[in-house]
Motif scaffolding. Structure first.
Motif, mmCIF file in Angstrom:
data_model
loop_
_atom_site.group_PDB
_atom_site.id
_atom_site.type_symbol
_atom_site.label_atom_id
_atom_site.label_comp_id
_atom_site.label_asym_id
_atom_site.label_seq_id
_atom_site.Cartn_x
_atom_site.Cartn_y
_atom_site.Cartn_z
ATOM 1 N N SER A 345 0.432 -0.754 0.196
ATOM 2 C CA SER A 345 0.003 0.244 0.087
ATOM 3 C C SER A 345 0.820 1.492 -0.127
ATOM 4 N N ALA A 346 2.185 0.891 0.550
ATOM 5 C CA ALA A 346 3.227 1.902 0.386
ATOM 6 C C ALA A 346 3.661 2.720 -1.154
ATOM 7 N N CYS A 347 4.524 1.632 -1.591
ATOM 8 C CA CYS A 347 4.613 1.534 -3.261
ATOM 9 C C CYS A 347 3.797 1.550 -4.402
ATOM 10 N N GLY A 348 2.991 0.594 -4.345
ATOM 11 C CA GLY A 348 1.749 -0.307 -5.128
ATOM 12 C C GLY A 348 2.947 -1.006 -5.610
ATOM 13 N N PHE A 349 4.211 -1.944 -5.929
ATOM 14 C CA PHE A 349 4.380 -2.684 -6.239
ATOM 15 C C PHE A 349 3.684 -3.950 -5.817
ATOM 16 N N ILE A 350 3.767 -5.041 -6.716
ATOM 17 C CA ILE A 350 3.562 -6.690 -5.536
ATOM 18 C C ILE A 350 5.129 -7.661 -5.774
ATOM 19 N N THR A 351 5.812 -7.739 -4.491
ATOM 20 C CA THR A 351 6.595 -8.488 -4.839
ATOM 21 C C THR A 351 6.630 -9.672 -3.849
ATOM 22 N N PRO A 352 7.199 -10.572 -4.508
ATOM 23 C CA PRO A 352 7.370 -11.645 -4.350
ATOM 24 C C PRO A 352 7.760 -12.468 -2.675
ATOM 25 N N GLY A 353 7.462 -12.872 -1.995
ATOM 26 C CA GLY A 353 7.379 -13.088 -0.196
ATOM 27 C C GLY A 353 7.178 -11.710 0.444
ATOM 28 N N SER A 354 6.711 -11.291 -0.243
ATOM 29 C CA SER A 354 5.797 -9.829 0.639
ATOM 30 C C SER A 354 5.508 -10.474 2.249
#
Length: 413
Positions: A345-354
């Motif tokens: 919700s801060a950067c808008g990216f979908i990063t695996p393992g978050s």
């Protein structure tokens, strides 16, 4: 009352059979009314049900088909004796003759039953308080595992709804945290959804003494059932044990619904715009068993998750929010559900393992590194999707989703 409820159920089933066998060009409410009046003259046990209640069954059945034609519900089906809810309608308020005995109890007249005492739990417009703008128009008697209950239909003159200008809120429905709000004011019922070993607690709405009693009753039922042959009739003792188990289950369900009502009312009053996910709950609770050729994985864990999702009753919560926000001048919107719990919700990216487990979200983006509660993160994403114009557009009774690509990040707080 049991006889009236069974007669109403049988009347519904016979109307359903007659409707399905009648050609489409001859189906009409007037024709069914004529057949119903003739049936009441020829079938003796129909006399148990009052004439007004029989007409209510006919109108309810016809309305069920109208809801189906307009896309609001599925087709009416056959009502079985065991799984159907026993109920009787009293469509006319003049037959009730309600009288308040004292603070906790009142008396009501049930047609062909007589004067019945009921628990007075809410103010009713009787006596001097009843007038043309505030009156009782009927009632409905419903039976569950705790006994018979009566719900009154009241017509009131309410003031014009004032638009609710309070702030917007995004809501994420979860299992560990029932309702996570985007502003951090989460709504929790204080009941752990799982045991320490990770299995689902399906009796979380019962206190320890009631859980112990339920365990004893289930063991007693299993013991008594072991002595019954496959085709042998169930004994009265076993039926009594099953009734006790159902009563405890009904008490837990009542507590759950009460919590939902209080929570949704608070949310509808405090916020002007409520945004939720458009969840496909039926697909979410499907079994992971698979087939013989392709057996599923983690079947027991998925089964426990399905029970937890079913216990939270997310669909019922959304239904309550829908009419309560409208009652208090607010609005409810739905946004697409995919990736709301995986996107930062801060950067808008979908990063695996978050997503670390069920409770924590730690963004793996080297330029971000934001961390926080996973449900709160999803609630912020839900509200952000609405603000970016990705709300679902209702069309022909169904929701049509817009694409959610290129979602801009939320300003970090």
């Amino acid at each position: 009352m049991d006889d009236q409820a069974h007669a109403a159920r049988a009347m519904w089933n016979q109307l359903h059979d007659l409707w399905t066998m009648t050609p489409k060009c001859q189906r009409s409410l007037a024709r069914m009314d004529v057949v119903l009046r003739q049936a009441r003259k020829e079938i003796d046990w129909y006399a148990v049900l009052p004439a007004q209640a029989a007409q209510a069954v006919l109108k309810t059945y016809f309305q069920a088909w109208k809801n189906c034609w307009e896309g609001r519900a599925e087709e009416p089906t056959f009502k079985t004796r065991i799984r159907s809810v026993m109920s009787v309608d009293i469509p006319q308020g003049r037959d009730l003759h309600i009288k308040r005995v004292h603070r906790r109890w009142g008396m009501v007249n049930v047609p062909k039953v007589g004067r019945v005492r009921f628990r007075w739990t809410k103010d009713l417009p009787v006596g001097k308080t009843g007038n043309s703008d505030n009156r009782i128009t009927g009632a409905r008697l419903i039976k569950d595992s705790l006994g018979w209950h009566i719900a009154f239909r009241v017509t009131t003159l309410e003031p014009k709804t004032v638009p609710n200008t309070r702030p917007e809120i995004g809501i994420d429905a979860g299992v560990n945290l029932p309702l996570a709000l985007s502003d951090g004011n989460h709504q929790d019922h204080g009941r752990a959804p799982r045991f320490p070993d990770g299995t689902a607690d399906r009796d979380k709405w019962l206190n320890p003494d009631e859980k112990a009693k339920l365990l004893r009753l289930e063991q007693r039922a299993a013991h008594r059932k072991s002595f019954r042959n496959p085709k042998e009739k169930t004994s009265k003792r076993l039926h009594h044990t099953y009734d006790q188990i159902r009563a405890l289950r009904a008490r837990a369900t009542r507590r759950s619904i009460d919590w939902q009502h209080q929570t949704t009312t608070t949310i509808a009053k405090q916020y002007g715009t409520v945004v939720v996910e458009a969840l496909q709950i039926t697909n979410m609770v499907k079994s992971a068993k698979g087939t013989l050729e392709k057996p599923g994985k983690n079947v027991a864990q998925k089964s426990g998750l399905n029970r937890s999702i079913a216990q939270e009753a997310w669909g019922r919560t959304v239904t309550m929010l829908t009419y309560k926000t409208a009652r208090y001048g607010g609005t409810l919107h739905k946004v697409p559900a995919p990736n709301t719990s995986r996107r930062c919700s801060a950067c808008g990216f979908i990063t695996p393992g978050s997503r670390e487990g069920q409770a924590t979200f730690v963004c793996k983006n080297p330029d971000c590194g934001w961390s926080g509660n996973a449900d709160w993160n999803a609630a912020r994403n839900v509200l952000h999707l609405y603000r970016m114009g990705h709300a679902l557009i209702p069309a022909a009774g169904r929701a049509v989703a817009r694409r959610t690509r290129g979602v801009k990040p939320i300003t970090a707080r």
